[in-house]
Design an enzyme around this catalytic site. Structure first.
Site, PDB file in Angstrom:
ATOM      1  N   PHE A   1       0.840  -1.196   0.000  1.00 14.88           N
ATOM      2  CA  PHE A   1       0.000   0.000   0.000  1.00 14.88           C
ATOM      3  C   PHE A   1       0.877   1.248   0.000  1.00 14.88           C
ATOM      4  O   PHE A   1       1.862   1.320   0.743  1.00 14.88           O
ATOM      5  CB  PHE A   1      -0.869   0.058   1.265  1.00 14.88           C
ATOM      6  CG  PHE A   1      -1.864  -1.057   1.403  1.00 14.88           C
ATOM      7  CD1 PHE A   1      -3.104  -0.998   0.784  1.00 14.88           C
ATOM      8  CD2 PHE A   1      -1.569  -2.178   2.175  1.00 14.88           C
ATOM      9  CE1 PHE A   1      -4.024  -2.018   0.920  1.00 14.88           C
ATOM     10  CE2 PHE A   1      -2.488  -3.209   2.329  1.00 14.88           C
ATOM     11  CZ  PHE A   1      -3.720  -3.135   1.695  1.00 14.88           C
ATOM     12  N   ASP A   2       0.498   2.239  -0.783  1.00 13.20           N
ATOM     13  CA  ASP A   2       0.996   3.595  -0.593  1.00 13.20           C
ATOM     14  C   ASP A   2       0.262   4.161   0.635  1.00 13.20           C
ATOM     15  O   ASP A   2      -0.766   3.618   1.058  1.00 13.20           O
ATOM     16  CB  ASP A   2       0.707   4.414  -1.862  1.00 13.20           C
ATOM     17  CG  ASP A   2       1.082   5.876  -1.711  1.00 13.20           C
ATOM     18  OD1 ASP A   2       2.082   6.168  -1.021  1.00 13.20           O
ATOM     19  OD2 ASP A   2       0.385   6.739  -2.279  1.00 13.20           O
TER      20      ASP A   2
END
Length: 312
Positions: free
Chosen positions: A178-179
């Site tokens: 995930f960013d």
């Protein structure tokens, strides 16, 4: 009032309880490579496309970008059921498609060919398939169509746009990257950065260090993934999660870590890149899917063969 969809139940697969399962909906172009067929549809129309699909219904479609992700989710289910056959907190995969039921036979046959544990196939012809996501309890929607993704996000469903690419199928366990901002977290700091530059964003983060960030569009999905992850010890887990963010660890890392702690969301590894390209670290991690809101980061991931999904 919406017309009912045409839903095909896959009787080869044990049906999951959608109220407890982590329901993931994928479109046909996200899970299979249908680029040639899509081109035929755009150039020759729906009827020619349907004829082609029916004529080739026994020819399996090649895997698409989300294929390895779905396979790895299936592996997690197997590991969960090994330790508890009665467990209901599983991944539940369904395919939603703008195909007609007749064109959809090839989709079903392809899933069976690869042994994919897909519980339901929903064929809605040319209608907006996202209107049915909530009724199926969908927690994550992956599509190759930007309008679909925007519609799903507006309906409050975690969603991301998958770009068709050649991907190497990585091995297990399931690895999800995930960013941070505008993906796991809200885009509040991004907005400060746009208005006041980096120094303003750093000042804002320091002032807000003790205040958890708002929820991003993929938080709900990440939380359910984390819940499944907690069934296992860290050494034996069939799931690994990563945070790879452009934030600098020194100036902006503490608030991100404190927010995850406040949420009770354990992440296996976190990389604070301080604006450096993400491609090299993604090439090392080899995730089954990488979620980011920056198209330049998606491009960098694609350049190293990492399956990517854009959160607009």
């Amino acid at each position: 009032m919406a017309e009912p969809e045409s839903t095909v139940i896959n009787t080869d697969v044990k049906q999951k309880d959608p109220s407890e399962a982590l329901v993931i909906a994928v479109t046909t172009r996200a899970i299979f490579n249908l680029e040639e067929e899509h081109k035929l549809y755009l150039e020759k129309g729906k009827e020619e496309y349907a004829r082609h699909q029916q004529a080739n219904q026994d020819k399996p479609l090649p895997p698409g970008t989300a294929f390895a992700f779905i396979q790895a989710a299936q592996y997690v289910n197997e590991k969960i059921l090994e330790s508890n056959l009665a467990e209901k907190d599983l991944f539940d995969i369904l395919v939603v498609s703008n195909n007609s039921p007749e064109s959809g036979v090839r989709i079903i046959n392809s899933a069976k060919h690869y042994g994919l544990e897909i519980s339901k196939f929903c064929f809605v012809s040319n209608k907006d398939s996202t209107q049915y996501l909530k009724s199926h309890g969908v927690k994550l929607f992956l599509s190759a169509d930007r309008i679909d993704v925007c519609n799903a996000l507006q309906r409050g469903v975690s969603a991301a746009l998958v770009f068709q690419q050649e991907v190497q199928a990585p091995s297990t366990p399931l690895r999800v990257v995930f960013d941070g901002d505008a993906v796991l977290f809200s885009n509040e700091t991004d907005q400060v950065f746009q208005e006041q530059g980096l120094e303003g964003a750093v000042r804002y983060e320091r002032a807000m260090e003790a205040v958890p960030m708002g929820e991003g569009p993929l938080k709900a999905f990440a939380m359910h993934l984390g819940k499944i992850r907690k069934k296992f010890s860290q050494e034996k887990s069939p799931i690994r999660t990563y945070l790879v963010t452009a934030r600098s660890g020194r100036d902006m890392g503490v608030r991100a870590i404190k927010t995850l702690q406040e949420w009770g969301l354990a992440i296996d590894e976190a990389f604070f890149m301080d604006g450096a390209p993400k491609g090299p670290i993604l090439a090392q991690i080899q995730p089954h899917i990488f979620f980011d809101d920056g198209l330049h980061n998606i491009q960098g991931a694609q350049d190293v063969g990492v399956p990517s999904a854009w959160v607009p």
